[in-house]
Scaffold this active site. Structure first.
Site, PDB file in Angstrom:
ATOM      1  N   ASP A   1       0.864  -1.161   0.000  1.00  0.00           N
ATOM      2  CA  ASP A   1       0.000   0.000   0.000  1.00  0.00           C
ATOM      3  C   ASP A   1       0.916   1.231   0.000  1.00  0.00           C
ATOM      4  O   ASP A   1       2.128   1.139   0.160  1.00  0.00           O
ATOM      5  CB  ASP A   1      -0.952  -0.038   1.208  1.00  0.00           C
ATOM      6  CG  ASP A   1      -2.188   0.820   0.964  1.00  0.00           C
ATOM      7  OD1 ASP A   1      -3.211   0.601   1.615  1.00  0.00           O
ATOM      8  OD2 ASP A   1      -2.125   1.696   0.077  1.00  0.00           O
ATOM      9  N   TYR A   2       0.309   2.352  -0.133  1.00  0.00           N
ATOM     10  CA  TYR A   2       0.949   3.633  -0.393  1.00  0.00           C
ATOM     11  C   TYR A   2       2.056   3.946   0.621  1.00  0.00           C
ATOM     12  O   TYR A   2       1.746   4.159   1.798  1.00  0.00           O
ATOM     13  CB  TYR A   2      -0.137   4.706  -0.295  1.00  0.00           C
ATOM     14  CG  TYR A   2       0.081   5.943  -1.097  1.00  0.00           C
ATOM     15  CD1 TYR A   2       1.045   6.870  -0.731  1.00  0.00           C
ATOM     16  CD2 TYR A   2      -0.691   6.212  -2.218  1.00  0.00           C
ATOM     17  CE1 TYR A   2       1.219   8.020  -1.453  1.00  0.00           C
ATOM     18  CE2 TYR A   2      -0.521   7.373  -2.949  1.00  0.00           C
ATOM     19  CZ  TYR A   2       0.443   8.279  -2.566  1.00  0.00           C
ATOM     20  OH  TYR A   2       0.611   9.421  -3.283  1.00  0.00           O
TER      21      TYR A   2
END
Ligand code: GLC
Length: 744
Positions: free
Chosen positions: A289-290
């Site tokens: 994820d980011y």
């Protein structure tokens, strides 16, 4: 002998066909492997690392920005994929840079959060799940892929299959709720919808199972917070949906922000190598994820970004979303001997394999088809589907004295509340490329439905948030001058979704004060609530005549709600999540355990002093404009052999005066186990339609495999002994029967 020979001759064509198909597959695989081998021989280490790097473009913002000049990185072959970029023209230009301006011309993946539609926005996933209609859920993903791939995208960061039991957590809106089976089935349906059965088709795209894993269990419902659960809960509640995704052939997984057992998911060898690859045999790629590799530093699990990069690549993370960690440090880590180049090459091969399967090496511009972009988006077919899907997501929670459906003879309706004439909130969070200016408000939907046949006295009354009471008097006047009142209340779209946890999940602002003022007038009041989460609505539940829970229904909201309110569609949705009476009950979910002191009127038992243990509305609950009667259950036997199966049958009758659909739910309970077992577990369901007076027989078949669970030794096993089974209209409204699972 003659019979065998006869059967062989009869089956020979099929045998030959299968053998040829298998041989063709083998040839294609060999060709792909040869192509990738040759390409990788050409690649420098820097170019290999480039394939492991994913950067955000600027068409959407889904997290903190880490870099400004990713296009230059593309030119030197140091980017493998881009997200938050779409439209044929924009993605073609970026792809052109990768294909025509780099040394090897390796095409890019284009990812985006196509969560509940791309341009046409469908209900929030928690609302989609409330349909319990797996075919429609699959179809919605297929339409989303049709629109997204027509705009240059070939990878969606969906389905989000995090099970959660905490409505304080804003991302419950993107989830399929509290049940592992429902999340598994919805996840499978969406993966089928996005990926189809041929990734090389221009209208199919890579799907992503996220967020791996246990992101839905943050402490105190606070997003990104620590997750501290047992391996029993992990294996029996959290992982089933992710395992189902692997079985369904999902192309990619996304690691979650949280730590689990003290290890951030992006550094978890247990999750990524042991479970995902070794136990489940997953052969796609894992993206973080980011910036979650970088976040292992504030987690206190990595000394610095370089150390975080070493941990992530060795734990099995293939692609770094937006963190620039692989970009900045992997080459150095190889030189330092901390990372083997073979580890990097495994990751590169996984990514190149999916690019090959998408057909990007054959035609890098296959997703940049202007004609598809002009003809495949927001078509009448998709809009009709969206409206049908939206009305099937609406849960009828209360309907005293058949307040609903409204009569076409109504002459005047008061329409009050901040969600009544509001386009932006209708498409909810994670609305991708959805244009809210095209969403149909409730007010517009009622005008479309009523035309000039009735007067709609609209008054906003107040805002969603804040303390503005200046509109109360106008709203009260509107109600006074109307036959009936519709109130549209709720949360703004940004109050659920990512980074949107609430410690108080009541209606925000002074909406309840407005509701109480309107109720005093004694008119029939229908309340429609739009939110991405269950809200604590006890006061509304007590006083309103009817309640529709509409989540966020997407582009066609107003028309879908009008269909339901006037009975053009008889609501049949069922809650995929438990509604608490107050925030103090959380976490509250149907598959709770009995405890050693189950609630009773005796003081020293498990209960509160101030509120019952029961929820406001239970999992699986939802009313209809008709009624249904359930017969008792008949079992094919009360003994289930370990290698046999047992049938449970009952009849459902439509005892009302209009056609209706019912989601008949099937649960079991293991009375005694090697570990304590839940009071109920959903094992199956069937959505049936019945004409007035019609009766249908519903049969559920169960075997030992349906009763298996992960025990304290992490073995997936069914245990012989006494069981109950339940069939009914919700987790709290069931018929019961008993059977024994035999030891053999
Ligand atoms: C966000 C979300 C994730 C999303 C990603 C890319 O932070 O957690 O679900 O897919 O970033 O936008």
């Amino acid at each position: 002998m003659y019979r065998i020979l006869q059967n062989f001759i009869y089956l020979l064509p099929l045998i030959l066909f299968l053998a040829c198909a298998s041989e063709k597959q083998d040839v294609e695989t060999r060709n792909m492997d040869r192509f990738i081998d040759n390409l990788m021989k050409e690649m420098t280490l820097e170019e290999k690392i480039g394939q492991l790097t994913l950067y955000s473009s600027f068409m959407d913002e889904t997290g903190p920005f880490m870099n400004e000049d990713y296009l230059d990185y593309i030119r030197v072959g140091r980017v493998g994929a881009v997200f938050n970029a779409y439209t044929t023209e924009y993605t073609r230009e970026i792809q052109r840079i990768a294909v025509e301006e780099t040394r090897l011309g390796i095409p890019l993946l284009f990812g985006y959060d196509v969560i509940h539609g791309h341009r046409t926005i469908f209900p929030m996933p928690i609302g989609e799940t409330a349909t319990w209609d797996l075919e429609m859920i699959e179809q919605s993903a297929r339409y989303a892929a049709q629109e997204a791939t027509a705009e240059g995208l070939n990878w969606t960061f969906s389905p989000m299959i995090d099970v959660t039991r905490d409505p304080r957590w804003g991302r419950i809106a993107e989830s399929s709720g509290e049940d592992p089976l429902l999340a598994s089935l919805v996840g499978r349906a969406k993966i089928r919808g996005y990926q189809g059965d041929d990734l090389s088709q221009p209208n199919t795209m890579l799907a992503t199972a996220k967020h791996f894993a246990a992101y839905g269990f943050p402490q105190a419902g606070r997003d990104y917070h620590t997750v501290d659960i047992s391996e029993l809960t992990l294996r029996n509640v959290v992982l089933p949906a992710f395992k189902a995704a692997a079985e369904e052939g999902v192309a990619t997984y996304m690691t979650s922000f949280n730590d689990l057992f003290g290890v951030p998911a992006s550094g978890s060898n247990f999750l990524l190598n042991e479970v995902l690859r070794n136990e489940w045999g997953f052969d796609g790629f894992v993206v973080t994820d980011y910036t979650s590799i970088n976040e292992m530093v504030p987690h206190g699990f990595a000394r610095d970004d370089k150390h975080a990069g070493e941990l992530a690549i060795n734990a099995g993370v293939d692609m770094d979303m937006q963190g620039s960690v692989y970009h900045d440090y992997l080459e150095e880590l190889v030189d330092d001997g901390k990372v083997n180049e073979e580890t990097i090459e495994k990751a590169v091969r996984r990514i190149l394999t999916l690019k090959y399967k998408l057909g990007l090496f054959e035609d890098p511009y296959r997703y940049n088809d202007k004609d598809r972009e002009e003809t495949m988006i927001m078509t009448l077919e998709i809009m009709d589907f969206a409206r049908d899907f939206a009305r099937k997501s609406v849960v009828l929670l209360k309907n005293e004295e058949n307040t609903l459906p409204l009569s076409d003879d109504v002459r005047s309706l008061a329409l009050i509340g901040p969600m009544a004439d509001n386009q932006r909130d209708m498409i909810g969070s994670w609305s991708a490329a959805g244009d809210y200016a095209k969403s149909v408000t409730l007010r517009k939907g009622l005008e479309n439905r009523l035309g000039t046949n009735a007067r709609i006295n609209y008054a906003q009354g107040t805002t969603v948030n804040g303390t503005d009471r200046s509109g109360f008097s106008q709203a009260i006047a509107a109600a006074r001058n109307s036959d009936a009142v519709i109130m549209a209340l709720g949360e703004e779209y940004w109050q659920s979704g990512e980074a949107a946890s609430r410690s108080d999940i009541s209606l925000p602002g002074v909406q309840e004060e407005l509701f109480d003022e309107i109720i005093k007038l004694g008119k029939p009041v229908v309340v429609i609530i739009m939110s991405g989460r269950p809200l604590t609505i006890g006061n509304v539940d007590e006083k309103a005549d009817a309640i529709l829970y509409a989540w966020y229904l997407g582009t066609t909201t107003g028309d879908a709600l009008a269909d339901v309110m006037f009975g053009d569609y008889n609501p049949a949705a069922k809650l995929p999540v438990t509604f608490p009476r107050n925030v103090g009950q959380i976490p509250i979910f149907y598959y709770a355990k009995n405890t050693g002191r189950p609630e009773s009127e005796i003081k020293f038992t498990s209960k509160y002093l101030d509120v019952p243990n029961t929820p406001l509305y239970p999992f699986g609950y939802g009313l209809s404009y008709t009624t249904f009667g359930y017969s008792d259950i008949t079992l094919s036997s009360d003994q289930l052999p370990m290698d046999g199966e047992l049938k449970a049958t009952l009849s459902v009758t439509n005892t009302g005066d209009r056609f209706g659909e019912e989601v008949v739910q099937f649960y079991t309970r293991q009375l005694v186990g090697s570990v304590t077992r839940p009071l109920k577990e959903l094992k199956n369901f069937q959505k049936i339609g019945l004409e007035p007076g019609e009766t249908k027989e519903v049969v559920f078949t169960i075997s030992a495999a349906d009763l298996a669970f992960y025990n304290a030794q992490n073995e997936l096993k069914a245990e012989p002994g006494a069981f109950h089974l339940f069939i009914g209209a919700s987790s709290a409204d069931v018929k019961k029967a008993a059977f024994t699972l035999l030891s053999k």
